[in-house]
Design a protein around this motif. Structure first.
Motif, PDB file in Angstrom:
ATOM      1  N   SER A  84       0.842  -1.202   0.000  1.00  0.00           N
ATOM      2  CA  SER A  84       0.000   0.000   0.000  1.00  0.00           C
ATOM      3  C   SER A  84       0.871   1.244   0.000  1.00  0.00           C
ATOM      4  CB  SER A  84      -0.890   0.027   1.239  1.00  0.00           C
ATOM      5  OG  SER A  84      -1.742  -1.082   1.233  1.00  0.00           O
ATOM      6  N   MET A  85       0.544   2.164  -0.882  1.00  0.00           N
ATOM      7  CA  MET A  85       1.257   3.442  -0.962  1.00  0.00           C
ATOM      8  C   MET A  85       0.787   4.370   0.161  1.00  0.00           C
ATOM      9  SD  MET A  85       3.298   3.838  -3.587  1.00  0.00           S
ATOM     10  CE  MET A  85       3.728   2.969  -5.069  1.00  0.00           C
ATOM     11  N   ARG A  86       1.697   5.270   0.545  1.00  0.00           N
ATOM     12  CA  ARG A  86       1.293   6.305   1.489  1.00  0.00           C
ATOM     13  C   ARG A  86       0.218   7.154   0.831  1.00  0.00           C
ATOM     14  NH1 ARG A  86       6.716   8.007   1.479  1.00  0.00           N
ATOM     15  NH2 ARG A  86       5.882   9.944   0.656  1.00  0.00           N
ATOM     16  N   LYS A  87      -0.642   7.690   1.630  1.00  0.00           N
ATOM     17  CA  LYS A  87      -1.713   8.546   1.115  1.00  0.00           C
ATOM     18  C   LYS A  87      -1.108   9.685   0.293  1.00  0.00           C
ATOM     19  CE  LYS A  87      -5.771  11.098   2.536  1.00  0.00           C
ATOM     20  NZ  LYS A  87      -6.601  11.523   3.638  1.00  0.00           N
ATOM     21  N   GLY A  88      -1.605   9.851  -0.931  1.00  0.00           N
ATOM     22  CA  GLY A  88      -1.131  10.893  -1.819  1.00  0.00           C
ATOM     23  C   GLY A  88       0.037  10.487  -2.707  1.00  0.00           C
ATOM     24  N   SER A  89       0.622   9.308  -2.487  1.00  0.00           N
ATOM     25  CA  SER A  89       1.751   8.849  -3.301  1.00  0.00           C
ATOM     26  C   SER A  89       1.264   7.977  -4.441  1.00  0.00           C
ATOM     27  CB  SER A  89       2.721   8.020  -2.449  1.00  0.00           C
ATOM     28  OG  SER A  89       3.307   8.818  -1.467  1.00  0.00           O
ATOM     29  N   THR A  90       1.955   8.076  -5.560  1.00  0.00           N
ATOM     30  CA  THR A  90       1.613   7.238  -6.709  1.00  0.00           C
ATOM     31  C   THR A  90       2.789   6.389  -7.186  1.00  0.00           C
ATOM     32  OG1 THR A  90       2.172   9.027  -8.218  1.00  0.00           O
ATOM     33  CG2 THR A  90      -0.152   8.829  -7.536  1.00  0.00           C
ATOM     34  N   SER A  91       3.975   6.594  -6.614  1.00  0.00           N
ATOM     35  CA  SER A  91       5.127   5.786  -6.996  1.00  0.00           C
ATOM     36  C   SER A  91       6.096   5.717  -5.824  1.00  0.00           C
ATOM     37  CB  SER A  91       5.825   6.385  -8.216  1.00  0.00           C
ATOM     38  OG  SER A  91       6.377   7.641  -7.889  1.00  0.00           O
ATOM     39  N   GLY A  92       7.073   4.837  -5.964  1.00  0.00           N
ATOM     40  CA  GLY A  92       8.094   4.699  -4.933  1.00  0.00           C
ATOM     41  C   GLY A  92       7.971   3.381  -4.205  1.00  0.00           C
ATOM     42  N   VAL A  93       8.592   3.319  -3.065  1.00  0.00           N
ATOM     43  CA  VAL A  93       8.619   2.109  -2.256  1.00  0.00           C
ATOM     44  C   VAL A  93       7.262   1.902  -1.603  1.00  0.00           C
ATOM     45  CG1 VAL A  93       9.662   1.054  -0.229  1.00  0.00           C
ATOM     46  CG2 VAL A  93      11.080   2.337  -1.821  1.00  0.00           C
ATOM     47  N   ALA A  94       6.803   0.659  -1.654  1.00  0.00           N
ATOM     48  CA  ALA A  94       5.549   0.289  -0.994  1.00  0.00           C
ATOM     49  C   ALA A  94       5.692  -1.179  -0.609  1.00  0.00           C
ATOM     50  CB  ALA A  94       4.359   0.502  -1.926  1.00  0.00           C
ATOM     51  N   LEU A  95       6.245  -1.408   0.560  1.00  0.00           N
ATOM     52  CA  LEU A  95       6.541  -2.768   1.002  1.00  0.00           C
ATOM     53  C   LEU A  95       5.260  -3.533   1.286  1.00  0.00           C
ATOM     54  CD1 LEU A  95       9.406  -1.911   3.495  1.00  0.00           C
ATOM     55  CD2 LEU A  95       9.583  -2.446   1.068  1.00  0.00           C
TER      56      LEU A  95
END
Length: 155
Positions: A84-95
């Motif tokens: 799950s992405m952090r709220k407001g994020s659309t890319s990057g690390v999402a363990l």
């Protein structure tokens, strides 16, 4: 002929590379390419679960440092980006779990390769699609063509 030192649990990737023209060796001194293939052993103990990711990568890097390795491939799944992405994020690390943490750590540790003159490519392969990536992995390992010193791809 490519001399391959392999870290992982064996199976499809190792079999393919051996059949393609790579010769497996057991010592870093005899190798010119390295493959580190992660796996998830699904252990309920988080420390044991990281044996198939961080443990393998550390073992490989301990051997590679100071050796004459030309290229390294790190094969992992997409668990470092499929959580799950952090709220407001659309890319990057999402363990997605502790295995995702291990996969991400493998990617970070693999950046040591270029510091030692080893062209390094990390393959984030979707679960069940390893067969599709094998020809690309083999091509990178055996190519003499220019390529980036470090690259992460999601085929």
């Amino acid at each position: 002929m490519p001399q391959l030192l392999y870290y992982g649990r064996g199976g499809l990737v190792l079999d393919y590379l051996n059949q393609a023209d790579c010769t497996s060796v057991s010592r870093i001194q005899d190798a010119n390419i390295v493959v580190v293939e992660s796996y998830d052993n699904k252990s309920s103990n988080p420390s044991e679960r990281l044996a198939g990711t961080i443990g393998l990568m550390r073992e490989a890097l301990d051997e590679i440092e100071g050796a004459s390795i030309e290229r390294m491939v790190v094969i992992t799944d997409q668990s470092s980006t499929k959580g799950s992405m952090r709220k407001g994020s659309t890319s990057g690390v999402a363990l997605d779990d502790v295995h995702g943490l291990g996969s991400l750590t493998m990617e970070v540790l693999s950046r040591m390769g270029p510091k030692w003159g080893v062209k390094t490519k990390v393959y984030r392969i979707q679960h069940g699609h390893i067969q599709d990536a094998l020809v690309h992995i083999h091509a990178f390992l055996t190519s003499n063509e220019k390529s980036p010193e470090y690259e992460v791809v999601s085929p």
